[in-house]
Design a protein around this motif. Structure first.
Motif: not given
Length: 286
Positions: A6-12, A64-65, A77-78
């Motif tokens: 799920s985290a990598y899908l969000t990142l993508s 990310r910041d 995720p970040l």
């Protein structure tokens, strides 16, 4: 395991990948006068999906910041530290490179160039510009409109006028699609330090003008497939009805300036484009 997926899908940015994939398939269908090679289509989808997912990851790495300061994005995720910056950077670069390799190897160089151009503009031009000028939206609309051209080029190894018409439709559509969202979350964008138009001009006058101007422009632009004989009269009628209705929602939002009507316009934009795609496929002139 499921949490990591799920985290990598969000990142993508999986939803954006899906929209890009659909736009690419439409371009492939129209550029090839139908789908004549399923393997070629599959390699095109895989390649552009990987490049898009990688670009999304690199975008979140660079932001990310800012994402950590915004309520809308602080759980990504970040900012939530579920994925480390180094992991996101490696993932993003590898996805882009593998996607480009697939396109070069199994599709063609024109498609590879367009995919690379789109990723470059999105990650290295649009993303940093968001901190400096509201023109970032205009620049960001360019990579956003390239996917159907990629599909067209994959099917025909060329960019004919139909590909440019599809580019124009999606390019113009993005302004009344994005600006309601930017207006609704203008305070959040301000916290992140992004120079969106509703942030630098809080009264919203320029934002409202942009929404109306581009919504009006979308009416003739959306009818172009008929005038270049790519679609017929059924498409023309449907495109005009959809675009006028979309303009009506834009006028309603601009008059009322309410969150609810901004949300209606944004959600309508998500319905408008798929319906337009359905119409053009239904009434496509092979």
């Amino acid at each position: 395991m499921l949490e990591t997926i799920s985290a990598y899908l969000t990142l993508s940015k999986a939803r954006i990948v899906l929209l890009v994939t659909i736009s690419t398939v439409i371009g492939f269908f129209l550029g090839g006068n139908g789908i004549h090679s399923i393997p070629l289509l599959m390699f095109t989808i895989v390649g552009i999906a990987l490049v898009t997912a990688g670009g999304a990851a690199l975008n979140q790495y660079l932001e990310r910041d800012a994402d950590a300061k915004m309520h809308r994005t602080q759980d990504r995720p970040l900012p939530s530290e579920f994925i480390s910056p180094s992991q996101a950077l490696k993932y993003g670069i590898n996805m882009v490179l593998v996607g480009l390799a697939v396109l070069i190897w199994k599709v063609n160089l024109l498609v590879s160039f367009l995919a690379l151009l789109s990723a470059f503009l999105y990650v290295l031009v649009y993303t940093p510009l968001k901190k400096y000028t509201w023109w970032n939206t205009f620049i960001g609309a360019i990579p956003g409109a390239i996917p159907p051209m990629i599909g067209w080029a994959a099917a025909s190894n060329d960019l004919e006028i139909g590909a440019w018409v599809l580019f124009a439709i999606i390019f113009v559509w993005q302004f009344p699609h994005f600006y309601p969202l930017a207006w609704m979350f203008r305070e959040d964008y301000a916290r992140g330090g992004f120079k969106m138009l509703p942030v630098i001009e809080p009264d919203g006058k320029s934002t409202f003008r942009q929404i109306i101007w581009y919504s009006i422009l979308l009416i003739p632009v959306s009818t172009l497939p008929t005038f270049i004989e790519m679609a017929g009269q059924t498409y023309l009628f449907g495109a005009v009805i959809l675009s006028v209705a979309f303009l009506g929602l834009g006028i309603l939002f601009v008059k009322t300036k309410t969150f609810a009507n901004a949300d209606k316009l944004f959600k309508a934009s998500l319905v408008y484009l798929p319906l337009l795609f359905i119409l053009i496929v239904f009434d496509f002139k092979i």
